[in-house]
Design an enzyme around this catalytic site. Structure first.
Site, PDB file in Angstrom:
ATOM      1  N   HIS A   1       9.815  10.152 -27.280  1.00 42.31           N
ATOM      2  CA  HIS A   1       8.737  10.956 -26.696  1.00 42.31           C
ATOM      3  C   HIS A   1       8.979  12.466 -26.910  1.00 42.31           C
ATOM      4  O   HIS A   1       8.098  13.196 -27.378  1.00 42.31           O
ATOM      5  CB  HIS A   1       8.630  10.618 -25.200  1.00 42.31           C
ATOM      6  CG  HIS A   1       7.665  11.474 -24.461  1.00 42.31           C
ATOM      7  ND1 HIS A   1       6.303  11.349 -24.618  1.00 42.31           N
ATOM      8  CD2 HIS A   1       7.867  12.473 -23.562  1.00 42.31           C
ATOM      9  CE1 HIS A   1       5.706  12.241 -23.833  1.00 42.31           C
ATOM     10  NE2 HIS A   1       6.620  12.926 -23.183  1.00 42.31           N
TER      11      HIS A   1
ATOM     12  N   LYS B   1       9.029  23.351 -13.266  1.00 38.45           N
ATOM     13  CA  LYS B   1       8.134  22.215 -13.021  1.00 38.45           C
ATOM     14  C   LYS B   1       7.739  22.141 -11.542  1.00 38.45           C
ATOM     15  O   LYS B   1       6.572  21.931 -11.207  1.00 38.45           O
ATOM     16  CB  LYS B   1       8.768  20.897 -13.473  1.00 38.45           C
ATOM     17  CG  LYS B   1       7.816  19.723 -13.189  1.00 38.45           C
ATOM     18  CD  LYS B   1       7.829  18.608 -14.157  1.00 38.45           C
ATOM     19  CE  LYS B   1       6.658  17.661 -13.864  1.00 38.45           C
ATOM     20  NZ  LYS B   1       6.718  16.406 -14.582  1.00 38.45           N
TER      21      LYS B   1
ATOM     22  N   GLU C   1      -3.038  17.735 -11.279  1.00 36.87           N
ATOM     23  CA  GLU C   1      -3.415  18.189 -12.622  1.00 36.87           C
ATOM     24  C   GLU C   1      -4.897  18.521 -12.743  1.00 36.87           C
ATOM     25  O   GLU C   1      -5.591  18.057 -13.630  1.00 36.87           O
ATOM     26  CB  GLU C   1      -3.020  17.136 -13.678  1.00 36.87           C
ATOM     27  CG  GLU C   1      -2.968  17.730 -15.071  1.00 36.87           C
ATOM     28  CD  GLU C   1      -2.338  16.824 -16.102  1.00 36.87           C
ATOM     29  OE1 GLU C   1      -1.215  16.361 -15.864  1.00 36.87           O
ATOM     30  OE2 GLU C   1      -2.975  16.582 -17.123  1.00 36.87           O
TER      31      GLU C   1
ATOM     32  N   HIS D   1       1.401  13.031 -28.319  1.00 41.71           N
ATOM     33  CA  HIS D   1       1.011  11.654 -27.967  1.00 41.71           C
ATOM     34  C   HIS D   1       0.331  10.974 -29.150  1.00 41.71           C
ATOM     35  O   HIS D   1       0.554   9.783 -29.397  1.00 41.71           O
ATOM     36  CB  HIS D   1       0.032  11.666 -26.790  1.00 41.71           C
ATOM     37  CG  HIS D   1       0.723  11.817 -25.467  1.00 41.71           C
ATOM     38  ND1 HIS D   1       0.072  12.255 -24.339  1.00 41.71           N
ATOM     39  CD2 HIS D   1       2.000  11.585 -25.101  1.00 41.71           C
ATOM     40  CE1 HIS D   1       0.940  12.292 -23.339  1.00 41.71           C
ATOM     41  NE2 HIS D   1       2.109  11.888 -23.764  1.00 41.71           N
TER      42      HIS D   1
ATOM     43  N   ARG E   1      -1.497  22.533 -13.855  1.00 44.59           N
ATOM     44  CA  ARG E   1      -0.473  21.579 -14.301  1.00 44.59           C
ATOM     45  C   ARG E   1      -0.634  21.191 -15.769  1.00 44.59           C
ATOM     46  O   ARG E   1       0.295  20.722 -16.405  1.00 44.59           O
ATOM     47  CB  ARG E   1      -0.501  20.345 -13.374  1.00 44.59           C
ATOM     48  CG  ARG E   1       0.698  19.445 -13.591  1.00 44.59           C
ATOM     49  CD  ARG E   1       0.865  18.420 -12.498  1.00 44.59           C
ATOM     50  NE  ARG E   1       1.832  17.430 -12.901  1.00 44.59           N
ATOM     51  CZ  ARG E   1       2.248  16.446 -12.149  1.00 44.59           C
ATOM     52  NH1 ARG E   1       1.783  16.306 -10.927  1.00 44.59           N
ATOM     53  NH2 ARG E   1       3.139  15.573 -12.604  1.00 44.59           N
TER      54      ARG E   1
ATOM     55  N   ARG F   1       0.806  -1.239   0.000  1.00 39.40           N
ATOM     56  CA  ARG F   1       0.000   0.000   0.000  1.00 39.40           C
ATOM     57  C   ARG F   1       0.834   1.282   0.000  1.00 39.40           C
ATOM     58  O   ARG F   1       0.367   2.342   0.397  1.00 39.40           O
ATOM     59  CB  ARG F   1      -0.980   0.046   1.172  1.00 39.40           C
ATOM     60  CG  ARG F   1      -2.031  -1.030   1.096  1.00 39.40           C
ATOM     61  CD  ARG F   1      -3.275  -0.657   1.850  1.00 39.40           C
ATOM     62  NE  ARG F   1      -4.204  -1.766   1.782  1.00 39.40           N
ATOM     63  CZ  ARG F   1      -4.220  -2.757   2.642  1.00 39.40           C
ATOM     64  NH1 ARG F   1      -3.382  -2.763   3.660  1.00 39.40           N
ATOM     65  NH2 ARG F   1      -5.079  -3.727   2.502  1.00 39.40           N
TER      66      ARG F   1
ATOM     67  N   GLU G   1      11.871  18.870 -24.077  1.00 44.68           N
ATOM     68  CA  GLU G   1      11.062  19.149 -22.870  1.00 44.68           C
ATOM     69  C   GLU G   1      11.563  20.417 -22.175  1.00 44.68           C
ATOM     70  O   GLU G   1      10.804  21.147 -21.564  1.00 44.68           O
ATOM     71  CB  GLU G   1      11.099  17.969 -21.894  1.00 44.68           C
ATOM     72  CG  GLU G   1      10.385  16.706 -22.377  1.00 44.68           C
ATOM     73  CD  GLU G   1       8.844  16.760 -22.244  1.00 44.68           C
ATOM     74  OE1 GLU G   1       8.297  17.779 -21.789  1.00 44.68           O
ATOM     75  OE2 GLU G   1       8.213  15.750 -22.614  1.00 44.68           O
TER      76      GLU G   1
ATOM     77  N   ASN H   1       1.467  20.191 -20.428  1.00 45.46           N
ATOM     78  CA  ASN H   1       1.129  19.338 -21.575  1.00 45.46           C
ATOM     79  C   ASN H   1       1.244  20.068 -22.908  1.00 45.46           C
ATOM     80  O   ASN H   1       0.806  19.543 -23.935  1.00 45.46           O
ATOM     81  CB  ASN H   1      -0.300  18.799 -21.436  1.00 45.46           C
ATOM     82  CG  ASN H   1      -0.420  17.846 -20.279  1.00 45.46           C
ATOM     83  OD1 ASN H   1       0.556  17.195 -19.906  1.00 45.46           O
ATOM     84  ND2 ASN H   1      -1.596  17.779 -19.681  1.00 45.46           N
TER      85      ASN H   1
ATOM     86  N   LYS I   1       3.888  11.474 -11.092  1.00 44.24           N
ATOM     87  CA  LYS I   1       3.074  10.641 -11.998  1.00 44.24           C
ATOM     88  C   LYS I   1       3.844   9.348 -12.238  1.00 44.24           C
ATOM     89  O   LYS I   1       4.968   9.382 -12.781  1.00 44.24           O
ATOM     90  CB  LYS I   1       2.867  11.342 -13.330  1.00 44.24           C
ATOM     91  CG  LYS I   1       1.790  12.390 -13.320  1.00 44.24           C
ATOM     92  CD  LYS I   1       1.547  12.816 -14.758  1.00 44.24           C
ATOM     93  CE  LYS I   1       0.585  13.962 -14.843  1.00 44.24           C
ATOM     94  NZ  LYS I   1       0.411  14.422 -16.229  1.00 44.24           N
TER      95      LYS I   1
ATOM     96  N   HIS J   1       1.892  18.122 -25.976  1.00 42.09           N
ATOM     97  CA  HIS J   1       1.710  16.697 -25.684  1.00 42.09           C
ATOM     98  C   HIS J   1       0.448  16.111 -26.311  1.00 42.09           C
ATOM     99  O   HIS J   1       0.398  14.910 -26.582  1.00 42.09           O
ATOM    100  CB  HIS J   1       1.685  16.458 -24.170  1.00 42.09           C
ATOM    101  CG  HIS J   1       3.054  16.511 -23.561  1.00 42.09           C
ATOM    102  ND1 HIS J   1       3.843  17.639 -23.626  1.00 42.09           N
ATOM    103  CD2 HIS J   1       3.793  15.578 -22.900  1.00 42.09           C
ATOM    104  CE1 HIS J   1       5.000  17.401 -23.025  1.00 42.09           C
ATOM    105  NE2 HIS J   1       5.004  16.164 -22.583  1.00 42.09           N
TER     106      HIS J   1
END
Ligand SMILES: NC(=O)c1ccc[n+]([C@@H]2O[C@H](COP(=O)([O-])OP(=O)(O)OC[C@H]3O[C@@H](n4cnc5c(N)ncnc54)[C@H](O)[C@@H]3O)[C@@H](O)[C@H]2O)c1
Length: 382
Positions: free
Chosen positions: A280, A242, A252, A267, A256, A136, A200, A260, A158, A263
């Site tokens: 990426h 960041k 997000e 993506h 946040r 957990r 990035e 993106n 993330k 992105h």
């Protein structure tokens, strides 16, 4: 062909820096500087980690830099267990996750144990997810070794894995307890990996800092040749941006989302090419160009601003082309993206370098027609 970087280049470096991601009782420090690996053990002991960690890594990273990390951890904690997963995006999967769980049980890890995620974004995401779920949730420390992981994926919490249905579809938010970004390890990165991370960095400048864009324009050759001070500067400044955004919007909900930028289409480009053609960061670079062009078409971004960013992107690397990508495949990937809210297409736009605007309810047919034009013309839209 992929070039290896000269490990001895640009030895001189400035002092180490520390930033904090301010998240109340989940706040954590990020240490940035060259040659931090030999100090990892003592620094982590000072942060209160008092038992031996379990290191998660891959054979490529471990062979290059593992001895430095392990030597310093062993000096403080004694023998260290190391769990290897395969190298590459395809190993960010359930099988590798099970391998990590098995390794943790084998090492008799309990709820007080902690992990060190030592590698690029793949290792960071899966080790972080293992930490989020094992018993957990246990603590983990990020020791990112790619530029992309240092400026982006290691901070923000993330974590997750890929499944046959899509990338990053199983995951969680689980913040690291500390991050050590040794910019010296970036010197062994293949040139294309360095460039992918640099996109990035450019994104960070585009959304928040014209000073960063100016720095990149002026010092690009030093960065591409892995000059120590230039690398430290861009890692520190990207992380400052960041960390500031994550501290204000951890999960997000709104702010946040600006991270993106590039992105959404990026993506979709990755998915439409089955995650094979582009790194990426390269796909994100194309995504930024697509968003800039669209914003120009909407009359939001002046042409000279868009051209300035496009020229910087162009100087970094000759990216794989968009040739052969079908509009229908790109569109399908776009509307399947989990970032779309209830079927709405939402785009982060940059009306002016350093400033963002989140545009909801993009008109579908208009955007689709624009993408058709973009796929055909690529960089020539500017
Ligand atoms: N969690 C987040 O917020 C977030 C954000 C962006 C990307 N990501 C994820 O990050 C992953 C991509 O990360 P990446 O670009 O770091 O790829 P990666 O982890 O696959 O690393 C790229 C390659 O570089 C090698 N490598 C790593 N460090 C090296 C070094 N110092 N010297 C030489 N080689 C080295 C790796 O072994 C690998 O072959 C994707 O899975 C993406 O989904 C996550």
């Amino acid at each position: 062909m992929i070039r290896a970087r000269n490990l001895n280049r640009g030895r001189r470096a400035s002092a180490h820096k520390t930033l904090t991601v301010s998240l109340g009782k989940f706040s954590y420090p990020i240490h940035i500087g060259e040659n931090l690996l030999p100090q990892a053990g003592s620094r982590l002991a000072r942060l209160g980690f008092d038992t031996a960690p379990i290191v998660i890594t891959n054979p490529t990273v471990f062979k290059l830099h593992g001895w430095k990390l392990c030597k310093s951890l062993q000096a403080v904690y004694g023998p260290i267990s190391v769990i290897h997963i395969g190298d590459g995006e395809r190993y960010k999967d359930q099988r590798s996750l099970n391998k990590i769980y098995d390794g943790l049980f084998h090492a008799r890890a309990d709820r007080k144990s902690w992990l060190v995620a030592f590698g690029g974004g793949v290792v960071g995401d899966i080790a972080g997810f293992a930490a989020a779920t094992y018993m957990r949730g246990i603590r983990y420390v990020g020791v990112p070794t790619t530029l992309l992981a240092q400026v982006d994926s290691s901070v923000g919490g993330k974590v997750g894995i890929n499944v046959p249905q899509g990338k990053n579809l199983i995951g969680s938010f689980h913040q690291p307890s500390a991050v050590l970004a040794d910019t010296g390890v970036l010197k062994s990165l293949p040139a294309r990996e360095l460039a992918a991370g640099l996109f990035e960095v450019i994104k960070c400048g585009a959304i928040r800092s014209t000073a960063m864009i100016g720095y990149l324009e002026k010092h690009l050759s030093q960065i591409l040749s892995c000059q120590s001070e230039a690398l430290q500067h861009i890692v520190l400044e990207s992380l400052r941006i960041k960390a500031g955004i994550v501290a204000r919007d951890e999960k997000e909900k709104h702010l946040r989302m600006v991270l993106n930028f590039g992105h959404t289409v990026g993506h979709a480009i990755e998915a439409a090419t089955h995650f094979k053609r582009f790194k990426h960061g390269e796909a994100v670079a194309w995504g930024m160009l697509a968003a800039l062009g669209y914003s120009m078409e909407l009359g939001l971004t002046p042409r000279e601003e868009a051209v300035r960013l496009a020229s910087l992107i162009d100087r970094v690397e000759k990216m794989p082309s968009l040739k052969g990508i079908e509009l229908s495949e790109l569109w399908d990937a776009l509307i399947r993206d989990k970032k779309f809210r209830a079927g709405d297409i939402q785009l982060v736009l940059v009306p002016k370098l350093g400033v963002t605007r989140i545009r909801d309810c993009i008109r579908r047919q208009h955007f689709k027609a624009y993408l058709k034009h973009f796929l055909r013309r690529g960089k020539r839209i500017f």
